[in-house]
Write a protein that holds these residues in place. Structure first.
Motif, PDB file in Angstrom:
ATOM      1  N   ILE A  12       0.846  -1.204   0.000  1.00  0.00           N
ATOM      2  CA  ILE A  12       0.000   0.000   0.000  1.00  0.00           C
ATOM      3  C   ILE A  12       0.878   1.251   0.000  1.00  0.00           C
ATOM      4  O   ILE A  12       0.627   2.199  -0.731  1.00  0.00           O
ATOM      5  CB  ILE A  12      -0.929   0.007   1.230  1.00  0.00           C
ATOM      6  CG1 ILE A  12      -1.889  -1.156   1.143  1.00  0.00           C
ATOM      7  CG2 ILE A  12      -1.702   1.308   1.320  1.00  0.00           C
ATOM      8  CD1 ILE A  12      -2.528  -1.488   2.458  1.00  0.00           C
ATOM      9  N   SER A  13       1.908   1.221   0.836  1.00  0.00           N
ATOM     10  CA  SER A  13       2.804   2.371   0.898  1.00  0.00           C
ATOM     11  C   SER A  13       3.353   2.686  -0.483  1.00  0.00           C
ATOM     12  O   SER A  13       3.446   3.847  -0.882  1.00  0.00           O
ATOM     13  CB  SER A  13       3.942   2.073   1.879  1.00  0.00           C
ATOM     14  OG  SER A  13       4.962   3.018   1.723  1.00  0.00           O
ATOM     15  N   GLN A  14       3.683   1.649  -1.230  1.00  0.00           N
ATOM     16  CA  GLN A  14       4.226   1.882  -2.576  1.00  0.00           C
ATOM     17  C   GLN A  14       3.174   2.427  -3.527  1.00  0.00           C
ATOM     18  O   GLN A  14       3.464   3.304  -4.340  1.00  0.00           O
ATOM     19  CB  GLN A  14       4.853   0.605  -3.107  1.00  0.00           C
ATOM     20  CG  GLN A  14       6.137   0.267  -2.351  1.00  0.00           C
ATOM     21  CD  GLN A  14       6.844  -0.936  -2.934  1.00  0.00           C
ATOM     22  OE1 GLN A  14       6.975  -1.081  -4.140  1.00  0.00           O
ATOM     23  NE2 GLN A  14       7.301  -1.807  -2.061  1.00  0.00           N
ATOM     24  N   LEU A  35       1.026   4.349  -2.696  1.00  0.00           N
ATOM     25  CA  LEU A  35       0.840   5.751  -2.296  1.00  0.00           C
ATOM     26  C   LEU A  35       2.055   6.601  -2.679  1.00  0.00           C
ATOM     27  O   LEU A  35       2.208   7.727  -2.209  1.00  0.00           O
ATOM     28  CB  LEU A  35       0.578   5.832  -0.790  1.00  0.00           C
ATOM     29  CG  LEU A  35      -0.791   5.263  -0.373  1.00  0.00           C
ATOM     30  CD1 LEU A  35      -0.853   5.033   1.125  1.00  0.00           C
ATOM     31  CD2 LEU A  35      -1.922   6.188  -0.801  1.00  0.00           C
TER      32      LEU A  35
END
Lengths: 274, 364
Positions: free
Chosen positions: A171-173, A175
């Motif tokens: 998810i961080s990626q 984002l």
């Protein structure tokens, strides 16, 4: 006769467990109590603690173990992450090698290090250099500490990283964060309580390192004589100094253990949702 | 800007083949059972899974092309991805989660954007809370706000309502649909819930075992399914095996038979006379009567008697299973009030009544 019968099973069993616990506590507590008692009984305790010998050993222990821990963190953190995200036989083999120093007698570790890095060791023969070797230097102390202490940190860090759901990194990626930024902003903070616990454990192990250091680095005052080695030497000459050094190490170890326990509690309270 | 593409992704024995073309402001539903490859499709579009073959375009930019060897990493794809259970970062509070993707922008931009989203998703009172302290609905909205904060060119939502309870689901759906449409970006939403597909989707794709099996408008595709697979996925309670007795294309019906005595009227579809067809009917489309209704006074053409075998409580009422003389089993739904009023007991005789148009022939 009906010791393990169903009716009384539980009551008797609890009595057994409470007795073993008492014996256990006495067995561990008594030597520590005896050490502290002997130390407090010594007129020279304060003087011995602040003697040149003690302070030199303390300084050397503090400096070498700090450098060791720094090196361990720098090298083992990426490795721990790598292991936490891999599976299969290669990973298991790497893990066995990483764990080996935990079960290996430290004396054997010291001999093995001599064979690798010593004056007539593998490396010096390989490079045709028999003039200089790291053995019996302060660097050897550090290498011996790294060798025996690293597994404790690596294992904890790997466990800590493994607890971070991969999905959070994905998810961080999505984002917009690169994998390395994701590691700093998400993976490391979430894993940090477990990692810090491992750090404390590893540091305690480096601080108490004895066998490998004696074999590989020797016992030279101011150069390779860390606290545990200083205790050995003092036992032969000045018993009260040995007691003072032991109490110092006891205090240092207890402080580490308390920090470790507190960090462990914090890590339990951080809930990682899958 | 459309979002379109096709992929072929093999993971072990599982082969995913899928294609999509979604317009801005359109919500496309990816519908299917568990293990169908729905989540994998989203992960493939997001760049978390790399397919063997395919072409993926987001906002007019190719982000993956197996032939041209393009594979843009997830952090450059400009997509908003909301996984199942939301995947909120436990080390950050609600506000920090929302501003995560824009944390490298200017302070004033972060402030404005985050506050706008917090306002719009009604998170003002919980913005400073830790993730643990949020309710299911709040978590869902934080996750959506976080995905929208980066102004993505496409939104991927994986079962966004699955973790909510039924009441919240219904109210949240309408709010979220309004927000999604106002964003004016292509949205691909994964669900296994037919109600969700019907209320949220402009378009639906049905996927099973990694392959697309049907597509169209949600109402046509899911409420009157074409195939047994879709009928099973959408929870059609009754799938009857009937023999085609007579084709009446001008009247738009087929006369079908079950056993020796049962005759049913089914909507017309080009099939062979004498063959067996699978016909679906939903339990909610069956009406029960305790007395035989007067056929001439009723528009419904299918009326058949049977014996009540079981009565089971469901989430919304009761499910009554009746068996005809020839052994045809039919599940019908009935409310508690109806059940009490009719005073239905196991062993009673009930007439099942349903319209021809409630039946649909399924492809084998």
């Amino acid at each position: 006769m009906n010791f393990f019968s169903k009716e009384t099973n539980k009551g008797n069993w609890m009595r057994v467990t409470s007795w073993t616990t008492i014996v256990y506590m006495v067995f561990i507590g008594l030597p520590i109590f005896a050490l502290v008692l002997r130390g407090l009984g010594s007129q020279q305790l304060i003087n011995n603690i602040f003697s040149d010998l003690t302070l030199q050993a303390l300084r050397l222990s503090f400096i070498t173990s700090s450098i060791s821990i720094l090196a361990i963190v720098l090298f083992a953190t990426p490795t721990a992450y790598y292991l936490s995200r891999k599976a299969g036989n290669l990973k298991r083999m790497i893990e066995i090698l990483i764990d080996l120093p935990i079960v290996l007698p430290p004396v054997v570790a010291g001999v093995a290090m001599l064979m690798a890095f010593g004056r007539n060791g593998l490396l010096s023969n390989l490079f045709g250099n028999t003039e200089y070797s790291v053995s019996f230097t302060t660097l050897a102390v550090i290498l011996a500490q790294i060798f025996v202490a690293a597994p404790f940190y690596t294992k904890s860090a790997s466990n800590g990283f493994a607890q971070v759901p991969r999905e959070l990194e994905d998810i961080s990626q999505t984002l917009g964060m690169t994998p390395i930024k994701t590691f700093w902003k998400i993976t490391l903070p979430i894993a940090s309580p477990t990692i810090l616990g491992g750090l404390a454990l590893s540091w305690a192990r480096a601080l108490s390192e004895f066998g490998a250091t004696l074999m590989f680095a020797g016992n030279f005052i101011g150069k390779t004589q860390t606290m545990p080695l200083a205790i050995l030497s003092a036992m032969e000459t000045d018993f009260d100094a040995a007691i003072a050094l032991s109490i110092l190490l006891l205090i240092a170890s207890t402080v580490i253990l308390v920090i470790l326990t507190m960090l462990g509690q914090r890590s339990n309270s951080v809930e990682v949702r899958e | 800007m459309n979002a379109s593409g096709w992929v072929e992704s093999k993971i072990g024995d599982f082969l995913l083949t899928n294609s999509w073309d979604i317009k801005s402001g359109e919500i496309s539903i990816l519908f299917g059972g568990s293990g169908a490859g729905k989540s994998l499709t989203l992960k493939t579009i997001a760049g978390i899974n790399t397919p063997q073959k395919g072409h993926i375009e987001i906002g007019g930019v190719p982000v993956f092309d197996s032939k041209r060897e393009i594979n843009i990493p997830p952090h450059k794809r400009k997509i908003g991805y909301m996984p199942q259970d939301y995947g909120l970062f436990p080390n950050l509070n609600a506000r920090k989660n929302i501003e995560y993707g824009i944390s490298e922008e200017s302070q004033s931009y972060i402030y404005d954007k985050t506050n706008t989203l917090i306002d719009r998703l009604q998170l003002t009172s919980v913005a400073e809370r830790n993730i643990d302290a949020l309710s299911g609905g709040e978590r869902q909205r934080v996750a959506l706000a976080r995905a929208l904060a980066t102004s993505p060119k496409m939104l991927l939502l994986d079962e966004p309502f699955a973790a909510l309870d039924l009441d919240l689901k219904r109210s949240a759906r309408q709010e979220i649909r309004a927000i999604l449409i106002s964003e004016n970006i292509p949205v691909l939403l994964v669900t296994h819930d037919i109600e969700e597909a019907l209320t949220l989707g402009d378009h639906v794709q049905v996927i099973q075992d990694g392959a697309l099996i049907d597509a169209g408008t949600p109402v046509a595709t899911l409420t009157q399914p074409n195939s047994i697979e879709i009928a099973q996925l959408t929870g059609v309670e009754n799938i009857l095996e009937l023999e085609v007795a007579e084709l009446l294309p001008k009247e738009g019906i087929i006369i079908a038979r079950f056993g020796n005595t049962l005759i049913l009227e089914v909507p017309y579809k080009k099939v062979e006379a004498g063959t067996t067809v699978s016909v679906g009917i939903k339990a909610s489309d069956i009406i029960f009567a305790t007395k035989k209704p007067q056929t001439s006074a009723l528009s419904a053409r299918n009326i058949l008697p049977g014996t009540v075998k079981t009565i089971e409580k469901t989430a919304v009422g009761y499910e009554v299973l009746i068996e005809s003389k020839d052994g045809l089993l039919l599940n019908g739904h009935i409310t508690r009030r109806s059940l009490e009023q009719l005073n239905v007991q196991v062993g009673d005789t009930l007439w099942s009544i349903f319209k021809t148009s409630a039946l649909f022939i399924l492809d084998n």
